[in-house]
Scaffold this motif. Structure first.
Motif, PDB file in Angstrom:
ATOM      1  N   TRP A 187       0.816  -1.211   0.000  1.00  0.00           N
ATOM      2  CA  TRP A 187       0.000   0.000   0.000  1.00  0.00           C
ATOM      3  C   TRP A 187       0.851   1.264   0.000  1.00  0.00           C
ATOM      4  CZ3 TRP A 187      -4.780  -0.107  -1.385  1.00  0.00           C
ATOM      5  CH2 TRP A 187      -5.628  -1.181  -1.053  1.00  0.00           C
ATOM      6  N   SER A 188       2.022   1.199   0.642  1.00  0.00           N
ATOM      7  CA  SER A 188       2.861   2.400   0.760  1.00  0.00           C
ATOM      8  C   SER A 188       3.350   2.894  -0.599  1.00  0.00           C
ATOM      9  CB  SER A 188       4.058   2.122   1.666  1.00  0.00           C
ATOM     10  OG  SER A 188       4.901   1.119   1.110  1.00  0.00           O
ATOM     11  N   GLY A 191      -7.630  -0.053   7.413  1.00  0.00           N
ATOM     12  CA  GLY A 191      -6.899   1.123   7.857  1.00  0.00           C
ATOM     13  C   GLY A 191      -5.774   1.484   6.906  1.00  0.00           C
ATOM     14  N   GLU A 192      -5.041   0.478   6.434  1.00  0.00           N
ATOM     15  CA  GLU A 192      -3.965   0.717   5.467  1.00  0.00           C
ATOM     16  C   GLU A 192      -4.521   1.237   4.147  1.00  0.00           C
ATOM     17  OE1 GLU A 192      -1.612  -2.734   4.941  1.00  0.00           O
ATOM     18  OE2 GLU A 192      -0.885  -2.795   7.005  1.00  0.00           O
ATOM     19  N   ALA A 205      -7.339   2.926   3.681  1.00  0.00           N
ATOM     20  CA  ALA A 205      -7.797   4.299   3.859  1.00  0.00           C
ATOM     21  C   ALA A 205      -6.631   5.274   3.848  1.00  0.00           C
ATOM     22  CB  ALA A 205      -8.579   4.424   5.167  1.00  0.00           C
ATOM     23  N   GLN A 206      -5.552   4.908   4.504  1.00  0.00           N
ATOM     24  CA  GLN A 206      -4.375   5.778   4.523  1.00  0.00           C
ATOM     25  C   GLN A 206      -3.776   5.911   3.129  1.00  0.00           C
ATOM     26  OE1 GLN A 206      -1.330   4.526   7.265  1.00  0.00           O
ATOM     27  NE2 GLN A 206      -0.111   6.381   6.985  1.00  0.00           N
ATOM     28  N   ALA A 207      -3.738   4.803   2.382  1.00  0.00           N
ATOM     29  CA  ALA A 207      -3.144   4.827   1.041  1.00  0.00           C
ATOM     30  C   ALA A 207      -3.981   5.651   0.062  1.00  0.00           C
ATOM     31  CB  ALA A 207      -2.970   3.405   0.516  1.00  0.00           C
ATOM     32  N   SER A 209      -5.566   8.212   0.799  1.00  0.00           N
ATOM     33  CA  SER A 209      -5.205   9.577   1.212  1.00  0.00           C
ATOM     34  C   SER A 209      -6.315  10.620   1.012  1.00  0.00           C
ATOM     35  CB  SER A 209      -3.939  10.032   0.463  1.00  0.00           C
ATOM     36  OG  SER A 209      -4.131  10.056  -0.941  1.00  0.00           O
ATOM     37  N   ALA A 233     -12.570   2.543   9.661  1.00  0.00           N
ATOM     38  CA  ALA A 233     -11.437   3.125   8.928  1.00  0.00           C
ATOM     39  C   ALA A 233     -11.807   4.414   8.209  1.00  0.00           C
ATOM     40  CB  ALA A 233     -10.896   2.112   7.919  1.00  0.00           C
TER      41      ALA A 233
END
Length: 396
Positions: free
Chosen positions: A164-165, A256-257, A259-261, A263, A328
């Motif tokens: 995901w990063s 959660g990952e 949703a963060q990805a 952005s 999330a």
């Protein structure tokens, strides 16, 4: 090799060739070493046999998709499934979403091939088609298949990421077909609706094969049992009715990952999988839970047979998915059966037009059968479900 080759129904599973047998034995040795200090969680076992980069079923590219493989997914069955996703892409673009598609776990690449072909014919290609694939072996197979099937100018829009990063995202559509059912699950035994009876099921080795070992529940399992009970109610079965079941401990971290990805960029996320609501999944008559294994199109319930050579899945609890997604930050548009979803697109009209254009009965029958397999209750129509999530834009 660990485990009998006999399925629960009494049939014998096919014998693997020598190369596959050696691969599985190497994985068994690795797992036995991990158990030197005692049994390990089933989720750890399942993650290893499916996703170990050298010996895992998916990680090593052992998995075979399609009619000649271990199972057939909807995109492999019919292009009509992908026509439905193309319809959703047109709706997303008309709504002003970003010009990118992300596919999570692309399998053989069939969905990507058909979707990019359809969108190229319509002049609606995305600026980028991203594939999140954690298996290097599968990513290589997908790249080879897509490079061979697509024109160069279409293939050049496709990029692979393995985490995901690495996602560079400005909004668009996300598709995950049969991803959640292959995530590692934990196993437990309990009297449904009685959280104080929960026992954790670990994986041990008895010198001959892997086997179940009971253990006290950890805090996560106790909390999960309480949550499940809150959704199905207490005291719904007579005492002494003890059954096995599963839950996915990675749902909240995974969403959660994601949703963060994403952005905060406006996105529509489509999850396709087989499963049901909580009360159905944790029914008292499911004495062995919903865990299923597939080897060369034969389904059985023993996850300890042929480690690394067979698929292991569990039904998706869509109520748990909804809770994790909302936690999330996603909005949830609800869950529909695959039949309800597909019949709500323009695919039926397209199927009708194709049928009318066929001059031969054989072609008409084949096309009609493809569509029936996707929508009939006895096929994939009711067993598979579709959930749409939305990530609101920053100004949303």
């Amino acid at each position: 090799m660990s485990g009998s080759t006999a399925g629960r129904e009494g049939f014998e599973l096919p014998t693997p060739n020598e190369a596959d047998r050696a691969k599985s034995l190497a994985l068994i040795e690795l797992l036995v070493e991990r158990m030197a200090d005692g049994p390990i969680p089933f989720a750890e076992y399942m993650a290893c046999v499916l996703y170990h980069p050298h010996y895992g079923y998916y990680g090593s590219g052992q998995v075979a998709f399609g009619p000649g493989g271990d199972f057939v997914t909807a995109p492999e069955r019919s292009r009509f499934f992908t026509e439905g996703i193309a319809y959703e892409w047109r709706q997303a673009r008309e709504a002003g979403l970003g010009d990118a598609i992300l596919e999570i776990g692309a399998g053989s690449g069939r969905l990507a091939i058909d979707l990019m072909t359809i969108l190229a014919e319509e002049g609606r290609l995305p600026a980028r088609y991203l594939i999140l694939e954690i298996s290097p072996a599968l990513a290589e197979r997908q790249a080879n298949n897509l490079r061979e099937a697509l024109p160069t100018e279409v293939f050049e829009r496709i990029r692979w990421i393995d985490d995901w990063s690495e996602l560079d995202w400005d909004g668009g559509m996300v598709v995950a077909n049969e991803v959640l059912d292959a995530m590692p699950v934990e196993r437990f035994r309990w009297w449904p609706g009685k959280p104080d009876t929960v026992e954790r099921l670990m994986v041990g080795f008895d010198g001959q094969r892997f086997c179940w070992r009971s253990a006290r529940p950890d805090a996560r399992l106790r909390d999960t049992a309480e949550s499940i009970t809150g959704r199905i109610g207490e005291g719904i079965v007579p005492a002494r009715m003890e059954v096995s079941a599963e839950y996915n401990p990675e749902l909240e971290p995974w969403f959660g990952e994601m949703a963060q990805a994403l952005s905060g960029k406006e996105s529509w996320i489509y999850l396709f999988d087989y499963g049901s609501h909580t009360a159905d999944i944790y029914r008292a008559d499911r004495d062995e839970g919903t865990l299923k294994c597939h080897y060369r199109h034969l389904a059985h319930e023993d996850p300890f047979v042929y480690p690394g050579l067979q698929d292991i899945t569990a039904w998706v609890d869509f109520e748990a998915v909804e809770a994790a997604a909302r936690a999330a930050g996603f909005a949830v548009d609800g869950v529909r059966s695959q039949a309800q979803w597909l019949l709500g697109t323009d695919v039926p009209r397209r199927v009708e037009a194709l049928l009318l254009a066929q001059s031969g009965m054989a072609d008409q029958t084949r096309l009609a059968q493809e569509f029936r397999e996707l929508v009939m209750p006895t096929e994939m129509g009711e067993r598979f479900r579709v959930m749409r999530l939305r990530m609101a834009g920053e100004t949303g």
